[in-house]
Design an enzyme around this catalytic site. Structure first.
Site, PDB file in Angstrom:
ATOM      1  N   HIS A 228       1.536   4.806  -2.675  1.00  0.00           N
ATOM      2  CA  HIS A 228       1.204   5.553  -3.892  1.00  0.00           C
ATOM      3  C   HIS A 228       2.487   6.155  -4.436  1.00  0.00           C
ATOM      4  CE1 HIS A 228      -3.169   5.430  -2.990  1.00  0.00           C
ATOM      5  NE2 HIS A 228      -2.701   5.319  -1.750  1.00  0.00           N
TER       6      HIS A 228
ATOM      7  N   GLU B 298     -11.581   3.886   5.458  1.00  0.00           N
ATOM      8  CA  GLU B 298     -10.592   4.869   5.924  1.00  0.00           C
ATOM      9  C   GLU B 298     -11.342   6.081   6.467  1.00  0.00           C
ATOM     10  OE1 GLU B 298      -8.330   6.797   2.836  1.00  0.00           O
ATOM     11  OE2 GLU B 298      -6.696   7.362   4.194  1.00  0.00           O
TER      12      GLU B 298
ATOM     13  N   ASP C  41       1.755   4.209   2.614  1.00  0.00           N
ATOM     14  CA  ASP C  41       0.735   5.011   1.937  1.00  0.00           C
ATOM     15  C   ASP C  41       1.369   6.145   1.098  1.00  0.00           C
ATOM     16  OD1 ASP C  41      -1.873   5.426   1.160  1.00  0.00           O
ATOM     17  OD2 ASP C  41      -2.531   6.394   3.008  1.00  0.00           O
TER      18      ASP C  41
ATOM     19  N   HIS D 115      -9.379   1.254  -1.852  1.00  0.00           N
ATOM     20  CA  HIS D 115      -9.362   1.846  -0.516  1.00  0.00           C
ATOM     21  C   HIS D 115     -10.791   1.795   0.029  1.00  0.00           C
ATOM     22  CE1 HIS D 115      -5.591   3.488  -1.907  1.00  0.00           C
ATOM     23  NE2 HIS D 115      -5.396   4.192  -0.812  1.00  0.00           N
TER      24      HIS D 115
ATOM     25  N   GLY E 216      -9.251   8.255  -3.052  1.00  0.00           N
ATOM     26  CA  GLY E 216     -10.027   9.487  -2.923  1.00  0.00           C
ATOM     27  C   GLY E 216     -11.032   9.362  -1.783  1.00  0.00           C
TER      28      GLY E 216
ATOM     29  N   HIS F  40       0.856  -1.184   0.000  1.00  0.00           N
ATOM     30  CA  HIS F  40       0.000   0.000   0.000  1.00  0.00           C
ATOM     31  C   HIS F  40       0.894   1.236   0.000  1.00  0.00           C
ATOM     32  CE1 HIS F  40      -3.754   2.250   1.732  1.00  0.00           C
ATOM     33  NE2 HIS F  40      -3.126   2.936   0.792  1.00  0.00           N
TER      34      HIS F  40
HETATM   35  N1  ADE Z   1      -4.639   8.541  -2.414  1.00  0.00           N
HETATM   36  C1  ADE Z   1      -3.429   8.706  -1.872  1.00  0.00           C
HETATM   37  N2  ADE Z   1      -3.466   8.446  -0.566  1.00  0.00           N
HETATM   38  C2  ADE Z   1      -4.736   8.119  -0.274  1.00  0.00           C
HETATM   39  C3  ADE Z   1      -5.416   7.749   0.895  1.00  0.00           C
HETATM   40  N3  ADE Z   1      -4.778   7.656   2.070  1.00  0.00           N
HETATM   41  N4  ADE Z   1      -6.730   7.489   0.821  1.00  0.00           N
HETATM   42  C4  ADE Z   1      -7.375   7.575  -0.333  1.00  0.00           C
HETATM   43  N5  ADE Z   1      -6.802   7.918  -1.470  1.00  0.00           N
HETATM   44  C5  ADE Z   1      -5.489   8.180  -1.446  1.00  0.00           C
HETATM   45 ZN    ZN Z   2      -3.600   4.783   0.012  1.00  0.00          ZN
END
Ligand code: ADE
Ligand code: ZN
Length: 324
Positions: free
Chosen positions: A18, A182, A260, A179, A152, A16
């Site tokens: 990005h 969260e 992340d 995702h 998002g 996980h």
């Molecule tokens: N894009 C990058 N980080 C994110 C996150 N923590 N939650 C949702 N989308 C993301």
């Molecule tokens: Zn993420």
């Protein structure tokens, strides 16, 4: 609190992270100066963070930028013992085509020798589903693309409109790693499982609000790719002490820890392992189990998973002294 002195040599998977969120701050500064764009770093929650995060795509626009970012990620990952990583990408549709950006990243990924890198196309919940379907169509022949993600804000942006593109991805052999759970509750995780046929949930920490869902995640071995520092930075939890990692682990859910968006959250993977060590009271076998969970939760081929599990067992049995 005890952290193994050789934690960096524990073989791990990172599942996980990005790519646009992993850009080193100095590199991002260089890119933004070049493009004359001022990056703001003042975020307090997921919504304000996404605005900052999307600005990266306005400056990572030149040929060679993604090559550099992949290379810099791989360098740091290898030093932290990462042997396999899945990099989620959300490039903007700007001067370059989505396909050309992905092909550049895939080529850079294939050059790495110390860490095996695979790519995930990160769709955006705020975007129209048809546009995201076109993005999928544009990238589906990219080598090394193994999964579809969805990021998002969850609140106000349901997953259901993306059911069709995820179904199409499954038919084409990609895995589903949205995702969820969260900044929305268990119902969002339920939707990701049902509408998107999720093989893994990115975050998923708010599953703890529904014990039946936690039991189901454990029973079905649906992995959660958790990011403790991210959860604090984006206000998902008030503090690390209140993080639900322990409750999920104790309930038998396969949880891993990940970074992340480390370029923004001032965190690194070894730090996340150390945090987990504290929250879960891990001994050497516990750290090995956490690394095994990262491998189990990955979409690496079975043979590679077997090799990684064997390497983790070697580390566990090495029995190096644990020191404070
Ligand atoms: N894009 C990058 N980080 C994110 C996150 N923590 N939650 C949702 N989308 C993301
Ligand atoms: Zn993420």
């Amino acid at each position: 609190m005890l952290v193994p002195a050789d934690l960096a040599t524990l073989p791990k998977a990172e599942i996980h992270v990005h790519l646009e969120g992993a850009v080193r701050p100095a590199t991002l500064e260089e890119f933004s100066a070049r493009e004359g764009v001022r990056m703001s770093r003042g975020f307090t929650d997921l919504n304000s963070f996404i605005e900052t995060y999307m600005m990266t795509t306005r400056v990572m626009i030149r040929p060679g930028d993604y090559t550099r970012v992949v290379r810099e990620y791989a360098e740091g990952a290898a030093r932290a013992g990462v042997r396999y990583a899945e990099l989620e990408m959300t490039p903007a549709l700007g001067p370059r085509t989505l396909e050309s950006v992905f092909l550049e990243a895939a080529e850079a990924a294939s050059q790495e020798r110390d860490v095996v890198l695979r790519l995930v196309l990160g769709l955006g919940r705020m975007m129209p589903a048809e546009v995201m379907h076109q993005a999928f169509d544009a990238t589906r022949d990219v080598p090394g693309l193994i999964a579809l993600g969805l990021g998002g804000p969850e609140q106000g942006f349901p997953a259901e409109p993306f059911a069709e593109v995820f179904a199409e991805a499954k038919r084409r052999g990609l895995r589903s790693a949205p995702h969820a759970g969260e900044n929305a509750g268990p119902e969002s995780i339920r939707e990701a499982l049902d509408a998107l046929q999720a093989d893994r949930i990115q975050h998923g920490v708010r599953a703890v609000e529904d014990p039946a869902l936690v039991a189901e995640l454990a029973e079905r071995r649906i992995p959660l790719a958790v990011c403790p520092t991210s959860n604090v930075r984006l206000g998902v939890v008030r503090s690390l002490e209140e993080h639900p990692l322990r409750r999920l682990w104790d309930a038998g859910v396969s949880v891993s820890v990940n970074t992340d968006d480390p370029g923004f959250f001032d965190c690194d993977l070894l730090g996340e392992y150390a945090i987990a060590g504290r929250l879960l009271d891990l001994d050497r076998a516990g750290y090995a189990q956490l690394a095994r969970n990262s491998v189990d939760g990955s979409f690496a081929p079975e043979e590679m998973k077997g090799d990684l599990r064997a390497a983790i067992a070697d580390w566990e049995n090495d029995g190096a002294e644990i020191e404070a």
